[in-house]
Design a protein around this motif. Structure first.
Motif, mmCIF file in Angstrom:
data_model
loop_
_atom_site.group_PDB
_atom_site.id
_atom_site.type_symbol
_atom_site.label_atom_id
_atom_site.label_comp_id
_atom_site.label_asym_id
_atom_site.label_seq_id
_atom_site.Cartn_x
_atom_site.Cartn_y
_atom_site.Cartn_z
ATOM 1 N N GLU A 58 -27.023 19.474 -19.187
ATOM 2 C CA GLU A 58 -25.570 19.356 -19.209
ATOM 3 C C GLU A 58 -25.021 20.609 -19.902
ATOM 4 O O GLU A 58 -25.726 21.571 -20.101
ATOM 5 N N GLY A 59 -23.767 20.573 -20.325
ATOM 6 C CA GLY A 59 -23.217 21.708 -21.060
ATOM 7 C C GLY A 59 -21.984 22.280 -20.416
ATOM 8 O O GLY A 59 -21.228 21.573 -19.731
ATOM 9 N N LEU A 60 -21.797 23.587 -20.587
ATOM 10 C CA LEU A 60 -20.584 24.247 -20.113
ATOM 11 C C LEU A 60 -20.885 25.643 -19.562
ATOM 12 O O LEU A 60 -21.821 26.309 -20.021
ATOM 13 N N VAL A 61 -20.075 26.044 -18.613
ATOM 14 C CA VAL A 61 -20.013 27.437 -18.188
ATOM 15 C C VAL A 61 -18.740 28.010 -18.785
ATOM 16 O O VAL A 61 -17.684 27.382 -18.725
ATOM 17 N N ALA A 62 -18.832 29.183 -19.420
ATOM 18 C CA ALA A 62 -17.657 29.818 -20.018
ATOM 19 C C ALA A 62 -17.461 31.205 -19.424
ATOM 20 O O ALA A 62 -18.424 31.915 -19.133
ATOM 21 N N LEU A 63 -16.197 31.582 -19.270
ATOM 22 C CA LEU A 63 -15.842 32.891 -18.736
ATOM 23 C C LEU A 63 -15.065 33.684 -19.784
ATOM 24 O O LEU A 63 -14.288 33.113 -20.545
ATOM 25 N N ALA A 64 -15.288 34.987 -19.809
ATOM 26 C CA ALA A 64 -14.499 35.888 -20.664
ATOM 27 C C ALA A 64 -14.244 37.158 -19.869
ATOM 28 O O ALA A 64 -15.146 37.666 -19.196
ATOM 29 N N VAL A 65 -13.017 37.663 -19.910
ATOM 30 C CA VAL A 65 -12.621 38.832 -19.125
ATOM 31 C C VAL A 65 -11.804 39.782 -19.982
ATOM 32 O O VAL A 65 -10.951 39.353 -20.756
ATOM 33 N N ASN A 66 -12.073 41.094 -19.828
ATOM 34 C CA ASN A 66 -11.282 42.094 -20.537
ATOM 35 C C ASN A 66 -11.461 43.463 -19.888
ATOM 36 O O ASN A 66 -12.592 43.898 -19.639
ATOM 37 N N VAL A 82 -21.741 15.921 -25.664
ATOM 38 C CA VAL A 82 -21.723 17.094 -26.538
ATOM 39 C C VAL A 82 -20.879 18.205 -25.934
ATOM 40 O O VAL A 82 -20.207 18.953 -26.646
ATOM 41 N N ALA A 83 -20.876 18.299 -24.599
ATOM 42 C CA ALA A 83 -20.065 19.326 -23.930
ATOM 43 C C ALA A 83 -18.574 19.138 -24.222
ATOM 44 O O ALA A 83 -17.796 20.078 -24.129
ATOM 45 N N LYS A 84 -18.189 17.925 -24.601
ATOM 46 C CA LYS A 84 -16.796 17.631 -24.937
ATOM 47 C C LYS A 84 -16.512 17.792 -26.428
ATOM 48 O O LYS A 84 -15.375 17.616 -26.877
ATOM 49 N N ASN A 85 -17.562 18.133 -27.191
ATOM 50 C CA ASN A 85 -17.443 18.295 -28.643
ATOM 51 C C ASN A 85 -16.757 19.625 -28.961
ATOM 52 O O ASN A 85 -17.127 20.680 -28.443
ATOM 53 N N ALA A 86 -15.739 19.579 -29.813
ATOM 54 C CA ALA A 86 -14.955 20.784 -30.136
ATOM 55 C C ALA A 86 -15.818 21.872 -30.780
ATOM 56 O O ALA A 86 -15.619 23.066 -30.512
ATOM 57 N N ASP A 87 -16.786 21.481 -31.630
ATOM 58 C CA ASP A 87 -17.676 22.466 -32.261
ATOM 59 C C ASP A 87 -18.518 23.190 -31.215
ATOM 60 O O ASP A 87 -18.708 24.408 -31.273
ATOM 61 N N GLU A 132 -28.629 17.779 -30.823
ATOM 62 C CA GLU A 132 -29.142 17.833 -29.456
ATOM 63 C C GLU A 132 -29.733 19.207 -29.186
ATOM 64 O O GLU A 132 -29.320 20.198 -29.797
ATOM 65 N N ASN A 133 -30.689 19.234 -28.259
ATOM 66 C CA ASN A 133 -31.216 20.522 -27.835
ATOM 67 C C ASN A 133 -30.130 21.308 -27.105
ATOM 68 O O ASN A 133 -29.321 20.739 -26.362
ATOM 69 N N MET A 134 -30.070 22.603 -27.334
ATOM 70 C CA MET A 134 -29.098 23.480 -26.679
ATOM 71 C C MET A 134 -29.808 24.760 -26.281
ATOM 72 O O MET A 134 -30.795 25.156 -26.902
ATOM 73 N N MET A 159 -13.493 27.346 -19.856
ATOM 74 C CA MET A 159 -14.824 26.760 -19.712
ATOM 75 C C MET A 159 -14.774 25.400 -19.029
ATOM 76 O O MET A 159 -13.801 24.659 -19.143
ATOM 77 N N GLY A 160 -15.849 25.103 -18.297
ATOM 78 C CA GLY A 160 -15.939 23.836 -17.583
ATOM 79 C C GLY A 160 -17.280 23.733 -16.891
ATOM 80 O O GLY A 160 -18.249 24.372 -17.276
ATOM 81 N N LYS A 161 -17.337 22.919 -15.817
ATOM 82 C CA LYS A 161 -18.599 22.701 -15.115
ATOM 83 C C LYS A 161 -18.921 23.816 -14.119
ATOM 84 O O LYS A 161 -20.079 24.111 -13.849
ATOM 85 N N ILE A 162 -17.874 24.407 -13.527
ATOM 86 C CA ILE A 162 -18.067 25.504 -12.576
ATOM 87 C C ILE A 162 -17.135 26.649 -12.962
ATOM 88 O O ILE A 162 -15.936 26.432 -13.149
ATOM 89 N N GLY A 163 -17.683 27.846 -13.078
ATOM 90 C CA GLY A 163 -16.880 29.022 -13.384
ATOM 91 C C GLY A 163 -17.045 30.065 -12.288
ATOM 92 O O GLY A 163 -18.153 30.264 -11.774
ATOM 93 N N VAL A 164 -15.942 30.716 -11.914
ATOM 94 C CA VAL A 164 -15.976 31.722 -10.847
ATOM 95 C C VAL A 164 -15.273 32.992 -11.310
ATOM 96 O O VAL A 164 -14.186 32.933 -11.889
ATOM 97 N N LEU A 165 -15.898 34.130 -11.051
ATOM 98 C CA LEU A 165 -15.288 35.441 -11.242
ATOM 99 C C LEU A 165 -15.229 36.126 -9.881
ATOM 100 O O LEU A 165 -16.206 36.068 -9.116
#
Length: 293
Positions: A58-66, A82-87, A132-134, A159-165
């Motif tokens: 499980e988890g998250l895909v995150a995007l960053a652009v600059n 855990v993917a919904k956990n703010a930390d 949890e394992n990460m 960030m979410g389940k699917i990220g596209v650039l």
């Protein structure tokens, strides 16, 4: 006594503790490996070792652009909770920013620093804290004149389940997001036919040959059949040749051209792609527990 690098490495592999924590534990226990493990456990720094064997899909895909450069990272956890956990989300966002600066690959990012610690050690600390394992599993850098980013089912900003650039040449007038949403929905294998993995093409061709031969038709007829089927396959899996979901009368390439832009590259990343998840038989697990096993 002098603590060797080999001892530190061994303790790190056994406990999942950070390098400096492992070295301190060995120093405090005069190099006694078992005592060092106990020292780390009492400090709560060896918790991660107990989690390291668990599947994190499980988890998250995150995007960053600059400034014409973008990065997509996948950070896995064991559960969607855990993917919904703010930390966890803050950690993923911070690591994405580090990845954007350091680039190259996952190992380089893990060795880079975040708030005075190596990213690898920050992740280990989070494993011990959250329970949890990460795993920072993968990353992809994309550069272009204009970069458009899109997150499907966003859990938080960027960030979410699917990220596209999507990288474009020319000024984006709104079509960039439509193309990004198309990519999220259709998951193309490559930008164009020339970008397709030859092994994928050959495998598909062989499958189509086997299917065609089952029909019992002559070889010269089969050759024509395969040619047509492979053209269809290419159109279905390459972004520029796919029917545009916004307007199926056009291909994505045609729609981009009409909008005055050229698509030069894309990245689509989805949480858990290619990870084999262990299917638990709940009834069997209950029966096993009841039997005292």
């Amino acid at each position: 006594m002098a603590i060797t690098a080999a001892q530190v490495k061994e303790l790190r592999e056994a406990t999942g503790a950070g390098m400096m924590d492992a070295k301190k534990a060995l120093t405090e226990t005069d190099g006694d490996m078992d005592a060092a493990v106990d020292w780390l456990r009492t400090k709560g720094l060896a918790k991660a070792a107990k989690k390291s064997g668990r599947v994190a899909a499980e988890g998250l895909v995150a995007l960053a652009v600059n400034n014409g450069k973008g990065v997509a990272i996948e950070m896995n956890s064991e559960t969607d909770f855990v993917a919904k956990n703010a930390d966890f989300q803050k950690l993923v966002s911070d690591i994405a920013e580090v990845a954007l600066e350091t680039g190259e690959d996952v190992e380089v990012v893990k060795a880079a620093h975040l708030n005075g610690k190596k990213v690898e050690d920050v992740i280990t600390d989070a494993i011990a804290r959250i329970g949890e394992n990460m795993n920072l599993r993968r990353m992809h850098i994309l550069e272009g004149d204009t970069l458009v980013h899109y997150v499907h089912n966003a859990a938080a900003d960027g960030m979410g389940k699917i990220g596209v650039l999507v990288a474009l040449k020319g000024e984006d007038n709104g079509i960039g997001k439509q193309i990004a949403m198309h990519i999220a929905a259709t998951n193309p294998a490559a930008l164009s036919e020339s970008d397709l993995d030859p092994a994928v093409v050959e495998k598909e061709k062989q499958v189509q040959i086997d299917i065609a031969r089952e029909s019992g038709k002559p070889e010269q007829v089969i050759e024509k059949m395969i040619e047509g089927r492979m053209k269809k396959f290419t159109a279905e899996v390459t972004l520029l040749n796919q029917q545009f979901v916004v307007n199926p009368d056009l291909t994505v390439g045609q729609a981009a051209k009409e909008a005055g832009v050229e698509i030069t590259g894309f990245v689509r990343m989805e949480v858990g792609e290619g990870i084999e998840k262990k299917e638990e038989d709940f009834a069997a697990e209950v029966a096993k527990t009841a039997a005292g096993n």
